[in-house]
Design a protein around this motif. Structure first.
Motif, short mmCIF file in Angstrom:
data_model
loop_
_atom_site.label_atom_id
_atom_site.label_comp_id
_atom_site.label_asym_id
_atom_site.label_seq_id
_atom_site.Cartn_x
_atom_site.Cartn_y
_atom_site.Cartn_z
N PRO A 291 0.69 -1.22 0.16
CA PRO A 291 -0.01 -0.06 -0.08
C PRO A 291 0.84 1.36 0.07
CG PRO A 291 0.09 -0.99 2.08
CD PRO A 291 0.88 -1.85 1.16
N LEU A 292 1.29 1.49 -1.20
CA LEU A 292 2.25 2.69 -1.17
C LEU A 292 1.98 4.15 -0.86
CD1 LEU A 292 5.27 2.77 -2.35
CD2 LEU A 292 4.33 3.88 -4.59
N ASP A 293 0.68 4.50 -0.81
CA ASP A 293 0.14 5.64 -0.32
C ASP A 293 0.18 5.75 1.06
OD1 ASP A 293 -0.01 6.75 -2.94
OD2 ASP A 293 -2.52 6.24 -3.08
N VAL A 294 -0.24 4.49 1.81
CA VAL A 294 -0.04 4.54 3.33
C VAL A 294 1.14 4.43 3.34
CG1 VAL A 294 -0.61 2.77 5.25
CG2 VAL A 294 -2.17 2.94 3.22
N MET A 295 2.32 3.90 3.05
CA MET A 295 3.61 3.80 3.38
C MET A 295 4.24 5.42 3.34
SD MET A 295 4.67 0.40 1.69
CE MET A 295 5.90 -0.44 2.69
N ARG A 296 3.69 6.04 2.22
CA ARG A 296 4.22 7.37 1.84
C ARG A 296 3.57 8.24 2.95
NH1 ARG A 296 6.09 9.47 -2.87
NH2 ARG A 296 5.34 7.68 -3.75
N THR A 297 2.35 8.29 3.27
CA THR A 297 2.08 9.14 4.39
C THR A 297 2.55 8.89 5.67
OG1 THR A 297 -0.50 9.12 3.20
CG2 THR A 297 -0.44 9.43 5.56
N ALA A 298 2.94 7.80 5.93
CA ALA A 298 3.54 7.19 7.30
C ALA A 298 4.90 7.94 7.25
CB ALA A 298 3.57 5.56 7.60
N LEU A 299 5.52 8.00 6.34
CA LEU A 299 6.94 8.72 6.28
C LEU A 299 6.75 10.05 5.88
CD1 LEU A 299 8.87 6.11 3.76
CD2 LEU A 299 9.14 6.41 6.19
N GLN A 300 5.51 10.56 5.96
CA GLN A 300 5.39 12.09 5.92
C GLN A 300 6.37 12.71 4.51
OE1 GLN A 300 6.09 13.67 9.53
NE2 GLN A 300 4.43 12.89 10.26
N ILE A 301 6.36 11.91 3.39
CA ILE A 301 7.01 12.41 2.06
C ILE A 301 5.82 13.51 1.50
CG2 ILE A 301 8.06 11.81 -0.01
CD1 ILE A 301 8.77 9.02 1.49
#
Length: 301
Positions: A291-301
């Protein structure tokens, strides 16, 4: 390393009788890592009963740590400094790309064996592309035609970067490392699969600026303290279209990135690379899209 039968697994995901799966990061140090932040978010978003942990592993404990991955509910691991090269002989099977690179950053426990992969190469190219460097073809591959790559380091992360850059067709590759012998060894390995010129240096004073340069820090210099792997007087030689990429992401802005931005150069930290290499690791562990969007949000990118 054969282990007990994994009878409860389906595509590496257990039935609900299993309390949770184990996966984590092997390295020393690991306390700085953001991997649990975005990997756990992905696991939770997909409802996978698993926990992503940090496994600090000094060199003398590496063999025992790798053995522990054979336990019934262990899916695998990520590997970071300083073990990416050392783990290769401890694994049952190594993917051809990881074998060529000579470094593994992802271990998958599958079919009673430990499989080694390298997702750093993919992660780096995707990170560069997200920052406007290179062209992506219809098959998803990234081309870096016309770019000069200056690679700082010759360790496991640098080896992945070198093979990625060569495979993407950079115009020339310059490897700068404190140990000239290690730089030359990496250059020799690259020249087996790359027709372009490869230069090995151990003194940054000999660096020559080229247009469309990409400077990539693949060392840990800058992780602690206001130090840079490249002297400011050398960085100042590079042209305005130079892009500086630091694989370090904690701290968010290293001294190298601060120097580059002060000079007006475009620059980025290692978070996008962490995201994409981690997403590919996730897909290898669980045989399903991350879930790339979830991962991106978690990293605050």
């Amino acid at each position: 390393m054969p282990t007990s039968q994994l009878s409860t697994y389906n595509n590496n995901v257990p039935s609900r009788v299993t309390p949770y799966l184990r996966v984590g990061l092997i390295g020393d140090p690991v306390a700085h890592s953001y991997s649990p932040r975005f990997q756990q978010a992905a696991l939770d978003a997909l409802g996978i009963p698993a926990r992503y942990d940090l496994w600090r592993t000094p060199a003398e404990q590496l063999i025992d740590r790798i053995r522990s991955l054979c336990q019934k509910h262990c899916i695998g691991a990520n590997v970071t400094i300083p073990h990416k090269e050392a783990v290769l002989p401890l694994l049952d099977k190594v993917d051809p790309l990881a074998e060529r690179i000579g470094a593994v950053n992802t271990i998958v426990h599958r079919d009673d064996y430990l499989h080694g992969y390298n997702t750093d190469a993919y992660g780096l190219l995707m990170a560069l592309y997200e920052n406007g460097i290179g062209e992506q073809s219809t098959d998803g591959s990234i081309a870096l035609t016309g770019y000069t790559a200056v690679l700082l380091g010759a360790g496991g992360a640098a080896r992945a970067a070198a093979f990625a850059l060569a495979g993407a067709g950079v115009q020339r590759l310059i490897i700068l490392n404190r140990s000239l012998e290690r730089a030359q060894h990496l250059a020799a390995d690259i020249q087996k699969v790359y027709d372009g010129p490869v230069f090995s240096l151990n003194d940054p004073a000999f660096l020559i600026s080229h247009s469309s340069s990409i400077i990539i820090n693949a060392t840990s210099v800058g992780m602690h303290g206001d130090v840079s792997p490249l002297p400011i007087e050398v960085l100042s030689r590079f042209e305005a279209d130079t892009f500086v990429f630091d694989m370090i992401y904690n701290p968010i802005q290293t001294h190298l990135l601060l120097q580059a931005r002060t000079m007006g150069l475009r620059a980025a930290n290692g978070l996008p690379m962490l995201l994409h290499q981690g997403a590919l690791s996730f897909e290898l562990w669980f045989n399903r899209p991350a879930p790339l969007d979830v991962m991106r949000t978690a990293l605050q990118i």
